[in-house]
Design a protein around this motif. Structure first.
Motif, PDB file in Angstrom:
ATOM      1  N   LEU A 170       0.836  -1.195   0.000  1.00  0.00           N
ATOM      2  CA  LEU A 170       0.000   0.000   0.000  1.00  0.00           C
ATOM      3  C   LEU A 170       0.871   1.247   0.000  1.00  0.00           C
ATOM      4  CD1 LEU A 170      -2.623  -1.008   2.741  1.00  0.00           C
ATOM      5  CD2 LEU A 170      -2.808  -1.327   0.272  1.00  0.00           C
ATOM      6  N   GLY A 173      -2.348   4.102   1.723  1.00  0.00           N
ATOM      7  CA  GLY A 173      -3.606   3.373   1.766  1.00  0.00           C
ATOM      8  C   GLY A 173      -4.062   2.812   0.445  1.00  0.00           C
ATOM      9  N   GLN A 174      -3.410   3.203  -0.661  1.00  0.00           N
ATOM     10  CA  GLN A 174      -3.834   2.748  -1.983  1.00  0.00           C
ATOM     11  C   GLN A 174      -3.054   1.499  -2.392  1.00  0.00           C
ATOM     12  OE1 GLN A 174      -6.410   4.462  -2.742  1.00  0.00           O
ATOM     13  NE2 GLN A 174      -5.834   5.808  -1.050  1.00  0.00           N
ATOM     14  N   HIS A 204     -13.931  -3.435  -2.256  1.00  0.00           N
ATOM     15  CA  HIS A 204     -14.575  -2.126  -2.141  1.00  0.00           C
ATOM     16  C   HIS A 204     -15.677  -2.035  -3.194  1.00  0.00           C
ATOM     17  CE1 HIS A 204     -11.287  -1.018   0.474  1.00  0.00           C
ATOM     18  NE2 HIS A 204     -10.426  -1.325  -0.477  1.00  0.00           N
ATOM     19  N   TYR A 232      -2.389  -3.648   7.357  1.00  0.00           N
ATOM     20  CA  TYR A 232      -2.702  -2.238   7.139  1.00  0.00           C
ATOM     21  C   TYR A 232      -3.110  -1.578   8.457  1.00  0.00           C
ATOM     22  CZ  TYR A 232      -7.500  -3.982   7.265  1.00  0.00           C
ATOM     23  OH  TYR A 232      -8.670  -4.587   7.642  1.00  0.00           O
ATOM     24  N   ASP A 236      -4.082   4.015   6.923  1.00  0.00           N
ATOM     25  CA  ASP A 236      -4.236   3.547   5.543  1.00  0.00           C
ATOM     26  C   ASP A 236      -5.697   3.640   5.104  1.00  0.00           C
ATOM     27  OD1 ASP A 236      -1.534   2.898   5.156  1.00  0.00           O
ATOM     28  OD2 ASP A 236      -1.798   0.933   6.090  1.00  0.00           O
ATOM     29  N   ARG A 240      -7.159   6.026   2.159  1.00  0.00           N
ATOM     30  CA  ARG A 240      -7.840   5.403   1.018  1.00  0.00           C
ATOM     31  C   ARG A 240      -9.229   6.011   0.828  1.00  0.00           C
ATOM     32  NH1 ARG A 240      -6.836   0.496   2.136  1.00  0.00           N
ATOM     33  NH2 ARG A 240      -8.687  -0.046   3.337  1.00  0.00           N
ATOM     34  N   TRP A 243      -8.826   9.378  -0.711  1.00  0.00           N
ATOM     35  CA  TRP A 243      -8.429   9.255  -2.122  1.00  0.00           C
ATOM     36  C   TRP A 243      -9.636   8.877  -2.979  1.00  0.00           C
ATOM     37  CZ3 TRP A 243      -8.453   5.353  -5.778  1.00  0.00           C
ATOM     38  CH2 TRP A 243      -7.688   5.579  -6.932  1.00  0.00           C
TER      39      TRP A 243
END
Length: 318
Positions: A170, A173-174, A204, A232, A236, A240, A243
Motif C-alpha cells: 500500500l 492506503g492505496q 470495495h 494495514y 491507511d 484510502r 483518495w
C-alpha cells in the motif's frame, strides 16, 4: 482569555456575519485582505497560519491592498503595521478559543475511551449498547475483518503477466498494482521465502443512490479487490477513503458515506473521520471544504459528533 463576545457555536457563523466581525474588529482593510485570498468561511479562516501571507508575496498585483496594512522597507520587503497585526492576532486567538469552548460544551472529554467511554454512553443512553459480557462473547467468536478470508496461494495470472496471492503493498492506503512481475525464477523464489501471502481479500463496492425519476434500484458495482495479509492501519483506511472521495469527485460523483463492519482499524477510522471520541486527532478528512454543516442545538448533550462532517458512516454488524 479574550474579551471579545463571539456567537456560539462559532463554527455555525455565516460568511456574512464573519465578514462583519472581521470588519468591526480589524477594519475594512483586513477584510479586503481576507476576501482577496478567497477565504469564504470560518473553517477556512481557522486553518490559515498567517492572514497577511498575501502581503509578503513578491508581486505588485496586490500593491494597493498591501499599502493599506503594511509599509515597504528599503530592501523591498513589506512589514505589517503592528496595529493591524495585533487586532488580527486577538481575533484569531478568540475564534480558536471559542471553538474549544464550543467543543467542551457540546461533547464529553476527549479522554473518555475504552471502558470509561462504554460506561459514559450506557449511563446517558440506556439500552443503547449491549452488556460487556455480550460484547466479550462476540469478540471471542468473531474475526472482525472487513475482508473475506481466503486460502493463501500464489498463482500466475497470464492476463496481467504477474504473480497474485502475495500481500498487496500500500502507498498512502492505496493498493499498488502489478508489483509482482518478474522474468527470473530466483526473484520469485525470494518472494516466496520472504513475502507474506494474502490471507484476506479486501473488496470495495460502490452503491449508487436511487434516482428519483426512476423506480429501479441501481445495482452496486465493484471498485477494487486485492489480497492483503492484515498489516494495514487505520491511517491507511482514512487515506484510502479520502483518495476515493477525491478521485470520484473529479468524475462528478459525490460520495455520501462509507460503510464497514467491525474490524478495529475500520472502527478507529470511523471515529477519527467523524470526531466520535477522537477530538484531538487531526486528519484532512476532518477539515475538508466539502463538509456539510449540522446546526446542533446546544441542549443536545447526548449528541457526540462534530457539527462539520464530510461523509456519513455506517457500521454494519458482522
Amino acid at each position: 482569555m479574550s474579551t471579545l463576545k463571539l456567537p456560539s457555536p462559532i463554527l455555525s457563523i455565516s460568511s456574512s456575519d464573519l465578514f462583519d466581525l472581521i470588519r468591526s474588529h480589524c477594519g475594512q482593510e483586513v477584510l479586503d485582505i481576507v476576501i482577496a485570498q478567497k477565504i469564504p468561511d470560518i473553517q477556512t479562516l481557522l486553518r490559515v497560519n498567517d492572514l497577511f501571507t498575501l502581503v509578503y508575496l513578491p508581486t505588485d498585483e496586490f500593491r494597493e491592498l498591501k499599502e493599506k496594512v503594511a509599509v515597504q522597507l528599503h530592501d523591498g520587503t513589506w512589514s505589517v503595521l503592528i496595529g493591524f497585526q495585533a487586532r488580527v492576532d486577538e481575533l484569531m486567538n478568540a475564534l480558536r478559543e471559542q471553538t474549544r469552548l464550543d467543543e467542551n460544551a457540546y461533547y464529553p472529554s476527549s479522554n473518555i475511551t475504552g471502558r470509561n467511554a462504554y460506561r459514559f454512553v450506557s449511563l446517558n443512553v440506556p439500552g443503547f449498547l449491549p452488556s460487556i459480557t455480550t460484547i466479550k462473547k462476540r469478540l471471542a467468536n468473531s474475526s472482525f475483518q472487513d475482508t473475506t478470508g481466503v486460502i493463501p496461494k500464489v498463482t500466475y495470472d497470464s492476463m496481467s503477466n504477474s504473480f497474485i496471492g502475495f500481500d498487496t503493498p500500500l502507498a498512502d492506503g492505496q493498493p499498488l498494482p502489478d508489483q509482482h512481475r518478474t522474468d527470473f525464477y530466483a526473484e520469485l523464489q525470494k518472494w516466496l521465502e520472504e513475502k507474506q501471502t494474502s490471507t484476506f481479500i479486501n473488496v470495495h463496492m460502490l452503491q449508487p443512490l436511487l434516482n428519483t425519476s426512476s423506480d429501479r434500484i441501481p445495482s452496486p458495482f465493484l471498485l477494487s479487490a486485492y489480497g492483503i495479509a492484515g498489516t494495514y492501519t487505520a491511517e491507511d483506511v482514512l487515506n484510502r477513503w479520502l483518495w476515493i472521495y477525491e478521485e470520484t469527485k473529479k468524475k462528478g460523483i459525490r460520495i455520501i458515506g462509507f460503510s464497514t463492519d467491525c474490524d478495529s482499524r475500520y472502527l478507529r477510522s470511523l471515529r477519527i473521520a467523524s470526531g466520535f471520541f477522537a477530538f484531538n486527532i487531526d486528519h484532512p478528512f476532518r477539515y475538508h471544504t466539502d463538509a456539510f454543516k449540522a446546526n446542533i442545538p446546544s441542549h443536545w448533550h447526548w449528541f457526540y459528533l462534530q457539527p462539520s462532517q464530510l461523509c456519513l458512516f455506517i457500521q454494519v454488524s458482522a
